[in-house]
Write a protein that holds these residues in place. Structure first.
Motif, PDB file in Angstrom:
ATOM      1  N   SER A  55      38.431  27.545  58.171  1.00  0.00           N
ATOM      2  CA  SER A  55      38.009  28.461  59.243  1.00  0.00           C
ATOM      3  C   SER A  55      38.561  29.869  59.044  1.00  0.00           C
ATOM      4  N   ASP A  56      39.517  30.016  58.141  1.00  0.00           N
ATOM      5  CA  ASP A  56      40.119  31.323  57.851  1.00  0.00           C
ATOM      6  C   ASP A  56      39.521  31.849  56.547  1.00  0.00           C
ATOM      7  N   TRP A  57      38.664  32.857  56.657  1.00  0.00           N
ATOM      8  CA  TRP A  57      37.957  33.390  55.488  1.00  0.00           C
ATOM      9  C   TRP A  57      38.585  34.661  54.917  1.00  0.00           C
ATOM     10  N   ARG A  58      39.753  35.054  55.404  1.00  0.00           N
ATOM     11  CA  ARG A  58      40.327  36.328  54.973  1.00  0.00           C
ATOM     12  C   ARG A  58      40.534  36.394  53.469  1.00  0.00           C
ATOM     13  N   LEU A  59      41.073  35.332  52.871  1.00  0.00           N
ATOM     14  CA  LEU A  59      41.333  35.353  51.437  1.00  0.00           C
ATOM     15  C   LEU A  59      40.037  35.278  50.634  1.00  0.00           C
ATOM     16  N   ALA A  60      39.017  34.626  51.195  1.00  0.00           N
ATOM     17  CA  ALA A  60      37.719  34.555  50.520  1.00  0.00           C
ATOM     18  C   ALA A  60      37.136  35.945  50.303  1.00  0.00           C
ATOM     19  N   TRP A  61      37.394  36.854  51.254  1.00  0.00           N
ATOM     20  CA  TRP A  61      36.876  38.225  51.117  1.00  0.00           C
ATOM     21  C   TRP A  61      37.882  39.121  50.425  1.00  0.00           C
ATOM     22  N   HIS A  62      39.171  38.865  50.615  1.00  0.00           N
ATOM     23  CA  HIS A  62      40.194  39.687  49.948  1.00  0.00           C
ATOM     24  C   HIS A  62      40.110  39.526  48.430  1.00  0.00           C
ATOM     25  N   TYR A  63      39.689  38.374  47.971  1.00  0.00           N
ATOM     26  CA  TYR A  63      39.488  38.146  46.534  1.00  0.00           C
ATOM     27  C   TYR A  63      38.566  39.199  45.935  1.00  0.00           C
ATOM     28  N   LEU A  64      37.553  39.607  46.689  1.00  0.00           N
ATOM     29  CA  LEU A  64      36.611  40.603  46.179  1.00  0.00           C
ATOM     30  C   LEU A  64      37.285  41.961  46.010  1.00  0.00           C
ATOM     31  N   THR A  65      38.147  42.309  46.960  1.00  0.00           N
ATOM     32  CA  THR A  65      38.868  43.578  46.868  1.00  0.00           C
ATOM     33  C   THR A  65      39.821  43.572  45.679  1.00  0.00           C
ATOM     34  N   LEU A  66      40.520  42.464  45.482  1.00  0.00           N
ATOM     35  CA  LEU A  66      41.427  42.360  44.341  1.00  0.00           C
ATOM     36  C   LEU A  66      40.673  42.474  43.019  1.00  0.00           C
ATOM     37  N   GLY A  67      39.512  41.821  42.938  1.00  0.00           N
ATOM     38  CA  GLY A  67      38.747  41.825  41.699  1.00  0.00           C
ATOM     39  C   GLY A  67      38.073  43.140  41.408  1.00  0.00           C
ATOM     40  N   ASN A  68      37.934  43.994  42.412  1.00  0.00           N
ATOM     41  CA  ASN A  68      37.256  45.279  42.246  1.00  0.00           C
ATOM     42  C   ASN A  68      38.180  46.265  41.539  1.00  0.00           C
ATOM     43  N   SER A  69      38.481  45.949  40.296  1.00  0.00           N
ATOM     44  CA  SER A  69      39.430  46.728  39.504  1.00  0.00           C
ATOM     45  C   SER A  69      38.867  46.933  38.100  1.00  0.00           C
ATOM     46  N   PRO A  70      37.721  47.628  37.985  1.00  0.00           N
ATOM     47  CA  PRO A  70      37.038  47.721  36.694  1.00  0.00           C
ATOM     48  C   PRO A  70      37.801  48.544  35.664  1.00  0.00           C
ATOM     49  N   ARG A  71      37.578  48.197  34.406  1.00  0.00           N
ATOM     50  CA  ARG A  71      38.072  49.015  33.306  1.00  0.00           C
ATOM     51  C   ARG A  71      37.264  50.310  33.245  1.00  0.00           C
ATOM     52  N   SER A  72      37.614  51.186  32.340  1.00  0.00           N
ATOM     53  CA  SER A  72      36.909  52.456  32.224  1.00  0.00           C
ATOM     54  C   SER A  72      35.445  52.270  31.831  1.00  0.00           C
ATOM     55  N   ASP A  73      35.124  51.120  31.182  1.00  0.00           N
ATOM     56  CA  ASP A  73      33.735  50.877  30.789  1.00  0.00           C
ATOM     57  C   ASP A  73      32.933  50.135  31.849  1.00  0.00           C
ATOM     58  N   GLY A  74      33.538  49.818  32.993  1.00  0.00           N
ATOM     59  CA  GLY A  74      32.817  49.225  34.106  1.00  0.00           C
ATOM     60  C   GLY A  74      32.989  47.733  34.281  1.00  0.00           C
ATOM     61  N   ILE A  75      33.419  47.013  33.243  1.00  0.00           N
ATOM     62  CA  ILE A  75      33.569  45.567  33.340  1.00  0.00           C
ATOM     63  C   ILE A  75      34.917  45.245  33.989  1.00  0.00           C
ATOM     64  N   LEU A  76      35.010  44.085  34.634  1.00  0.00           N
ATOM     65  CA  LEU A  76      36.243  43.705  35.317  1.00  0.00           C
ATOM     66  C   LEU A  76      37.215  43.019  34.372  1.00  0.00           C
ATOM     67  N   PRO A  77      38.510  43.094  34.661  1.00  0.00           N
ATOM     68  CA  PRO A  77      39.476  42.306  33.891  1.00  0.00           C
ATOM     69  C   PRO A  77      39.280  40.828  34.170  1.00  0.00           C
ATOM     70  N   MET A  78      39.739  39.969  33.262  1.00  0.00           N
ATOM     71  CA  MET A  78      39.548  38.533  33.477  1.00  0.00           C
ATOM     72  C   MET A  78      40.503  37.989  34.534  1.00  0.00           C
ATOM     73  N   SER A  79      41.617  38.692  34.754  1.00  0.00           N
ATOM     74  CA  SER A  79      42.585  38.274  35.760  1.00  0.00           C
ATOM     75  C   SER A  79      43.157  39.522  36.415  1.00  0.00           C
ATOM     76  N   VAL A  80      43.434  39.429  37.716  1.00  0.00           N
ATOM     77  CA  VAL A  80      43.971  40.575  38.450  1.00  0.00           C
ATOM     78  C   VAL A  80      45.279  40.209  39.122  1.00  0.00           C
ATOM     79  N   ALA A  81      45.988  41.239  39.563  1.00  0.00           N
ATOM     80  CA  ALA A  81      47.251  41.066  40.292  1.00  0.00           C
ATOM     81  C   ALA A  81      48.235  40.207  39.501  1.00  0.00           C
ATOM     82  N   GLY A  82      48.273  40.418  38.178  1.00  0.00           N
ATOM     83  CA  GLY A  82      49.166  39.623  37.339  1.00  0.00           C
ATOM     84  C   GLY A  82      49.455  40.303  36.019  1.00  0.00           C
ATOM     85  N   ASP A  83      49.878  39.502  35.070  1.00  0.00           N
ATOM     86  CA  ASP A  83      50.396  40.052  33.823  1.00  0.00           C
ATOM     87  C   ASP A  83      49.337  40.454  32.807  1.00  0.00           C
TER      88      ASP A  83
END
Length: 215
Positions: A55-83
Motif C-alpha cells: 500500500s506504500d508506493w513511495r519507493l516505487a516512484w522514488h526509484y524513477l528519480t534515483l535512476g534519472n541519472s543519465p550519462r553525457s550520452d543520454g543512457i542510464l548507468p546500470m546501477s545508481v546510488a552506489g559504487d
C-alpha cells in the motif's frame, strides 16, 4: 496478510515479507549483504511487485528519480546510488529501457502529468542513444556495451529480436505518453521509428516453425 493450511507456504510468505524489508531502503537493493546495489533494470520488477502487494508506493516512484541519472550520452548507468554509478565504465543498455517501463507504470497507475513530464526528456535521450545502430532494414545491430537481457542464454550481437523488441516497447510507451501530454511532434517521431522496427522485425519470422526466432 496471508495465511493458509499449508504451513510451508505460510513460512515462505513470511520469508518474502522479510526479504522486502531487508532490500527496501532508500532504493531497491540487489541483496542486503554481498551486493548492496540499486540496479536500474532489476528495480522495475520490484516496482511492479510493490504496486500489486504494497500500500506504500513511495519507493516505487522514488526509484524513477534515483535512476534519472543519465550519462553525457543520454543512457542510464546500470546501477545508481552506489559504487558503480560513475559514468566512466560501461552500462547495460536494456536496463534503461526497463526504466522507461517504470515511468510508463507511473503514467498508468497515477496519471500525474507533472511527474511523467519530468521524465520525458530522459526517455527520449535513451531512445535516441540507439539510433546510430539502426540499420537500413529498421533493426538495431551490433550494440556496444553489455546487452545482458537478464542473464538469458541468448545471442545479443548482430541483430537480436529481444533487443529490438525491447527498444520497440520503449518507443511505443513513449509515443503513448507523448500523446497523453499533447506532445504531437514527439509522438510522431517515436511512431515513425517504431514502424521501421516493426517492418524489419519480420526477418526473425521462421515460417517452418511458425515462430519468431531470438537471433
Amino acid at each position: 496478510s496471508f495465511e493458509c493450511s499449508d504451513e510451508s507456504l505460510n513460512r515462505l510468505y513470511k520469508a518474502g515479507i522479510r526479504t522486502v524489508e531487508l532490500n527496501s531502503w532508500d532504493a531497491f537493493l540487489d541483496c542486503p549483504t554481498r551486493e548492496q546495489r540499486a540496479w536500474v533494470g532489476d528495480a522495475v520488477v520490484h516496482q511492479m511487485v510493490h504496486l500489486v502487494t504494497n500500500s506504500d508506493w513511495r519507493l516505487a516512484w522514488h526509484y524513477l528519480t534515483l535512476g534519472n541519472s543519465p550519462r553525457s550520452d543520454g543512457i542510464l548507468p546500470m546501477s545508481v546510488a552506489g559504487d558503480v554509478e560513475n559514468g566512466r565504465g560501461f552500462t547495460i543498455p536494456d536496463w534503461s529501457i526497463h526504466w522507461i517501463h517504470g515511468v510508463y507504470n507511473l503514467y498508468r497507475f497515477t496519471g500525474e502529468r507533472s511527474k511523467v513530464k519530468e521524465f520525458m526528456p530522459t526517455i527520449e535521450r535513451i531512445l535516441r542513444w540507439y539510433l546510430p545502430y539502426q540499420t537500413s532494414n529498421g533493426l538495431l545491430q551490433d550494440l556496444p556495451e553489455w546487452n545482458l537481457i537478464d542473464w538469458s542464454s541468448l545471442f545479443s550481437g548482430e541483430q537480436s529480436a529481444l533487443v529490438n523488441a525491447s527498444w520497440a516497447r520503449g518507443l511505443l510507451e513513449f509515443s503513448e505518453m507523448a500523446h497523453w501530454l499533447g506532445e504531437n511532434a514527439s509522438q510522431s517521431w517515436a511512431e515513425e521509428i517504431y514502424a521501421k522496427v516493426k517492418a524489419g522485425f519480420e526477418i526473425f519470422w521462421d515460417e517452418g516453425r511458425g515462430v519468431y526466432v531470438d537471433h
